[in-house]
Design an enzyme around this catalytic site. Structure first.
Site, PDB file in Angstrom:
ATOM      1  N   HIS A  70     -99.654  69.666  47.681  1.00 38.61           N
ATOM      2  CA  HIS A  70     -98.746  69.462  48.820  1.00 38.61           C
ATOM      3  C   HIS A  70     -98.421  70.775  49.535  1.00 38.61           C
ATOM      4  O   HIS A  70     -97.887  70.751  50.640  1.00 38.61           O
ATOM      5  CB  HIS A  70     -97.495  68.697  48.393  1.00 38.61           C
ATOM      6  N   ASP A 118    -101.053  65.754  42.495  1.00 31.01           N
ATOM      7  CA  ASP A 118    -100.567  66.868  43.311  1.00 31.01           C
ATOM      8  C   ASP A 118    -100.978  68.216  42.695  1.00 31.01           C
ATOM      9  O   ASP A 118    -100.167  68.918  42.103  1.00 31.01           O
ATOM     10  CB  ASP A 118     -99.038  66.765  43.434  1.00 31.01           C
ATOM     11  N   GLN A 223     -87.136  73.616  45.977  1.00 32.89           N
ATOM     12  CA  GLN A 223     -88.047  73.973  47.053  1.00 32.89           C
ATOM     13  C   GLN A 223     -88.429  75.433  47.001  1.00 32.89           C
ATOM     14  O   GLN A 223     -87.579  76.297  46.807  1.00 32.89           O
ATOM     15  CB  GLN A 223     -87.373  73.700  48.378  1.00 32.89           C
ATOM     16  N   GLY A 224     -89.700  75.702  47.191  1.00 31.03           N
ATOM     17  CA  GLY A 224     -90.191  77.072  47.110  1.00 31.03           C
ATOM     18  C   GLY A 224     -90.776  77.384  45.741  1.00 31.03           C
ATOM     19  O   GLY A 224     -91.524  78.337  45.579  1.00 31.03           O
ATOM     20  N   ASP A 225     -90.399  76.577  44.742  1.00 35.71           N
ATOM     21  CA  ASP A 225     -90.994  76.730  43.416  1.00 35.71           C
ATOM     22  C   ASP A 225     -92.245  75.880  43.284  1.00 35.71           C
ATOM     23  O   ASP A 225     -93.031  76.052  42.346  1.00 35.71           O
ATOM     24  CB  ASP A 225     -89.993  76.295  42.335  1.00 35.71           C
ATOM     25  N   SER A 226     -92.402  74.943  44.196  1.00 35.22           N
ATOM     26  CA  SER A 226     -93.545  74.040  44.175  1.00 35.22           C
ATOM     27  C   SER A 226     -94.845  74.766  43.920  1.00 35.22           C
ATOM     28  O   SER A 226     -95.070  75.844  44.468  1.00 35.22           O
ATOM     29  CB  SER A 226     -93.679  73.353  45.530  1.00 35.22           C
TER      30      SER A 226
END
Ligand code: 4AZ
Length: 290
Positions: A70, A118, A223-226
């Protein structure tokens, strides 16, 4: 809401988290994730779009970084040339080595609605020289799941609260990278049984065999660790990559565990990509296998 990974381009990451305690009732996650140095997480990578951190990643070989599919859902048709990966640095914005990509191989079955499959393999343009600050993390084998005794850590530069992430969403299109932590952080989490996780998400989305869940009060990825690593440490310090930060409803929400792509479930896919690249590297024109 925050359940979407990948609002603009998966600028999500956040290991949000309060070290001692639960999120306050206003949704803010207080306290925190521990600051760390890359020497403790030498496999941690920052995936960048036009020089801005968008996702985490895990170094899994001297040419390879594993991350989330993603992260490449950009609204605009970015090319492989727009992406880079920083490795060997505690800071996403400076230090270590910034590498360009030879290829991005998202899993062919990635489904943005269900978040299924993912994961993406990044092939780096240069061979990495491993040091104390830069190491590959061994992958979980095909049937391997974290055991109750395994210490699980998730690391990244993501937002430190769901609130910060929500604010960032408003101007996600700016791609500013604002809001993410400048220094690498981590939190301890616990493996959540898949049955329990399915129950938690029963009105939201199916938790598939390709996912695993982890949570601890006040501790979560965000968010941002994805795309970043969920790693299990044995008592002897041996590390195993079990998961890739994928999605979740909010961050550190006590009702919703963080959801990770299961590395064990995709071990064969990863091995196939890496193996095929090896065979084809000298021939050129390699375009991935599904
Ligand atoms: C995200 O938006 C995201 N709490 C990543 C991880 C989690 C939630 C959201 C897990 O990328």
């Amino acid at each position: 809401m925050f359940y979407s990974l990948g609002f603009a381009f998966g600028l999500s990451l956040l290991l949000g988290a309060a070290s001692a305690g639960t999120p306050a009732t206003d949704g803010r996650i207080v306290g925190g994730m521990q600051v760390s140095t890359i020497g403790e997480f030498p496999y941690q990578a920052s995936v960048q779009l036009n020089g801005q951190h968008i996702c985490g990643g895990a170094v899994i070989g001297d040419h390879f970084v594993l991350t989330a599919a993603h992260c490449f859902e950009a609204l605009e048709p970015w090319s492989v040339l727009d992406y880079s990966v920083r490795v060997g640095s505690s800071e996403h914005a400076t230090g270590g080595h910034l590498l360009s990509l030879q290829q991005i191989i998202p899993h062919g079955g990635y489904n943005p609605q269900s978040h299924d499959n993912d994961l993406a393999l990044l092939i780096l343009n240069a061979r990495l020289n491993f040091t104390e600050q830069l190491q590959a993390v061994p992958l979980a084998s095909a049937q391997e799941r974290p055991t109750p005794g395994t210490r699980l850590l998730v690391s990244g530069w993501g937002f430190q609260s769901e609130e910060a992430a929500a604010e960032q969403q408003i101007d996600a299109g700016s791609g500013s990278g604002a809001g993410v932590a400048s220094i690498l952080r981590y939190v301890d989490v616990d493996h959540v049984d898949i049955g329990q996780c399915r129950l938690a998400y029963r009105r939201v989305l199916p938790i598939t065999q390709g996912m695993l869940c982890a949570a601890r009060a006040g501790h979560d990825s965000c968010q941002g660790d994805s795309g970043g690593p969920l790693v299990g440490f044995q008592e002897d310090g041996r590390a195993t990559l079990y998961g890739i930060v994928s999605w979740g409803l909010g961050c550190a929400n006590p009702d919703y565990p963080g959801v990770y792509t299961s590395v064990a479930a995709f071990r064969r896919w990863i091995d196939a990509q890496v193996g095929a690249w090896g065979w084809n590297a000298l021939l050129g024109g390699w375009s991935g296998v599904q």
